[in-house]
Design an enzyme around this catalytic site. Structure first.
Site, PDB file in Angstrom:
ATOM      1  N   GLY A   1       0.818  -1.199   0.000  1.00 54.48           N
ATOM      2  CA  GLY A   1       0.000   0.000   0.000  1.00 54.48           C
ATOM      3  C   GLY A   1       0.850   1.245   0.000  1.00 54.48           C
ATOM      4  O   GLY A   1       0.347   2.347   0.182  1.00 54.48           O
TER       5      GLY A   1
ATOM      6  N   CYS B   1     -16.053   2.463 -27.410  1.00 54.40           N
ATOM      7  CA  CYS B   1     -17.413   2.943 -27.527  1.00 54.40           C
ATOM      8  C   CYS B   1     -18.149   2.798 -26.206  1.00 54.40           C
ATOM      9  O   CYS B   1     -18.984   1.929 -25.996  1.00 54.40           O
ATOM     10  CB  CYS B   1     -18.124   2.241 -28.673  1.00 54.40           C
ATOM     11  N   GLU B   2     -17.765   3.629 -25.315  1.00 62.32           N
ATOM     12  CA  GLU B   2     -18.347   3.775 -23.992  1.00 62.32           C
ATOM     13  C   GLU B   2     -17.637   4.991 -23.399  1.00 62.32           C
ATOM     14  O   GLU B   2     -16.573   5.356 -23.906  1.00 62.32           O
ATOM     15  CB  GLU B   2     -18.046   2.548 -23.121  1.00 62.32           C
TER      16      GLU B   2
ATOM     17  N   GLU C   1       5.018  -6.542   0.801  1.00 55.07           N
ATOM     18  CA  GLU C   1       4.665  -7.014  -0.551  1.00 55.07           C
ATOM     19  C   GLU C   1       4.422  -5.842  -1.484  1.00 55.07           C
ATOM     20  O   GLU C   1       3.288  -5.610  -1.921  1.00 55.07           O
ATOM     21  CB  GLU C   1       3.380  -7.846  -0.475  1.00 55.07           C
TER      22      GLU C   1
HETATM   23  C1  PLP Z   1      -2.258  -5.989  -4.485  1.00 56.75           C
HETATM   24  C2  PLP Z   1      -1.549  -6.532  -3.318  1.00 56.75           C
HETATM   25  C3  PLP Z   1      -0.313  -5.997  -2.939  1.00 56.75           C
HETATM   26  C4  PLP Z   1       0.341  -4.846  -3.653  1.00 56.75           C
HETATM   27  O1  PLP Z   1      -0.271  -3.629  -3.428  1.00 56.75           O
HETATM   28  P1  PLP Z   1       0.356  -2.304  -4.043  1.00 56.75           P
HETATM   29  O2  PLP Z   1      -0.553  -1.234  -3.615  1.00 56.75           O
HETATM   30  O3  PLP Z   1       0.425  -2.474  -5.521  1.00 56.75           O
HETATM   31  O4  PLP Z   1       1.733  -2.152  -3.497  1.00 56.75           O
HETATM   32  C5  PLP Z   1       0.320  -6.582  -1.859  1.00 56.75           C
HETATM   33  N1  PLP Z   1      -0.213  -7.622  -1.184  1.00 56.75           N
HETATM   34  C6  PLP Z   1      -1.402  -8.165  -1.533  1.00 56.75           C
HETATM   35  C7  PLP Z   1      -1.919  -9.312  -0.772  1.00 56.75           C
HETATM   36  C8  PLP Z   1      -2.117  -7.629  -2.599  1.00 56.75           C
HETATM   37  O5  PLP Z   1      -3.289  -8.162  -2.926  1.00 56.75           O
END
Ligand code: PLP
Length: 404
Positions: A222, A332-333, A263
């Protein structure tokens, strides 16, 4: 040393490979990865690239070469990761609402399993007991993220097992002997405020007290990247220091080393991406001037799906007078990339670039309107390499059955 790709180089790529075209700057990915590893050097931390942001196999291989591990949300991402050369133990499988068989396929592949609902946790425990370690995805009920659609920690979210279900988790763990190796949370995307991560970490410490053998706490991702001119990315340096201090304090109580895992998706691959399109038509109406481009939400859906802002520049006329445009696609939207955007004067045939298009760009593309997916190229060692060909017409018919 990091140098942005110049307008001249982007123009060369557009001429050589055609538009629309996704271009990924390898050095930018490396720079973002180093930022993270530097920021978190005070405490053992691992980074699993969330490959749903951009899963071209060459990007996976490149990110592996940097030393990152991999986070996958489907068994097919797991298979891509294995093909790219990631060891099973370097892959974390974090699916949501999958059939138990998909989890079993993950076990067969030997990857790390992250479970996000009670039902699967119970089935997993019954089948594997303590023979295959798991991570549990917790929903800490923290509201965060740039947009409701990309927030995953709130009370109505389908992700994770609620902290209020701790008793139930404990029952399953106790009854089945499940080996819980880690706890996971992921509260959403585009979180600028580092206190959200720290609050989450605090909640996770509370949950961790219910388990004795944890090796890691995974804080998901995030991290925010700047989309608008005046935005800033998440301050990972301060976050790194604060997380290290908090975890080291917790380790004293817990009497066991705890690694921190993340992640990152967007943080690693968003800014590396430029999406080059061509202005097909300039259309003056009574109310606005439209630039109609040779692409649409079939190639880049974030503006329409999340109201996302992508900076756009006219690389064919960078010194031209500034004018106000509405940039639209050819689908086309309603297909509006940007209202009232100030651009250097756009002429038919000019190349425009959408910046920050590496994450969730190509990855969310489709063949809507029976249009073709664009090519992808990687920019590395001062040259462009095609890493995916554009679709051709025949691809539209692939898998269709021609009935007599
Ligand atoms: C999508 C996701 C992320 C990555 O999120 P970002 O905002 O792209 O960094 C990490 N962990 C999980 C479980 C996700 O579903």
């Amino acid at each position: 040393m990091y140098h942005a790709i110049s307008n001249e180089q982007l123009t060369e790529a557009a001429n050589e490979f055609g538009t629309p075209l996704y271009v990924y700057h390898a050095e930018k990915i490396r720079q973002q990865y180093s930022k993270l590893t530097d920021a978190f050097k005070d405490h053992p931390t691992r980074f699993f690239y969330a490959c749903k942001a951009l899963s071209n196999i060459n990007i996976l291989k490149y990110i592996k070469s940097l030393g990152a591990l991999l986070d996958c949300v489907s068994i097919y991402e797991v298979r891509l990761g294995l093909l790219a050369g990631f060891a099973p133990s370097d892959i974390l499988f974090t699916p949501n609402c999958v059939d138990f068989n998909e989890i079993l396929d993950g076990v067969a592949a030997g990857v790390r399993i992250n479970i996000d609902n009670i039902s699967l946790l119970e089935q997993f425990g019954n089948k594997f007991g303590n023979s295959y370690p798991v991570c549990i995805r917790i929903n800490p009920h923290i509201v965060a993220g740039g947009n409701y659609k990309i927030s995953t920690g709130h009370i109505d979210s389908k992700f994770g097992i609620s902290i209020h279900q701790m008793r139930h988790i404990e029952r399953i763990v106790k009854t089945t002997g499940l080996h819980v190796q880690g706890l996971h949370m992921h509260t959403g995307s585009e979180i600028k405020d580092i206190d959200v991560f720290l609050q989450g970490l605090d909640v996770m410490f509370g949950v961790a007290a219910h388990f004795s053998g944890l090796d890691f706490i995974d804080l998901g991702s995030g991290f925010k990247v700047p989309y608008k001119e005046d935005e800033k990315e998440t301050d990972v340096v301060t976050l790194g220091k604060k997380v290290a201090a908090a975890v080291q304090e917790f380790e004293k109580e817990y009497n066991r080393p705890i690694e921190i895992w993340f992640e990152p998706g967007k943080f690693l691959v968003s800014e590396c991406g430029s999406f080059i399109v061509k202005a097909n038509v300039i259309k003056q109406t009574t109310a606005t001037v439209f630039v109609g481009i040779n692409s649409g939400f079939n190639h880049l859906i974030r503006p329409m799906f999340y109201d996302a802002y992508h900076r756009i520049t006219n690389i064919s006329n960078p010194e031209g007078p500034q004018r106000i445009y509405t940039v639209v696609g050819n689908i086309c939207e309603t297909d509006t990339f940007a209202w009232d955007r100030v651009l250097n004067e756009v002429r038919e045939g000019d190349f425009l670039v959408f910046h920050n298009a590496g994450a969730y760009g190509f990855e969310m593309s489709s063949n809507f309107n029976s249009r073709l997916k664009p090519a992808e190229v990687m920019f590395a060692d001062n040259g462009f390499r095609l890493i995916r060909k554009a679709d051709v017409f025949e691809d539209l018919l692939k898998n269709q059955i021609w009935e007599k």
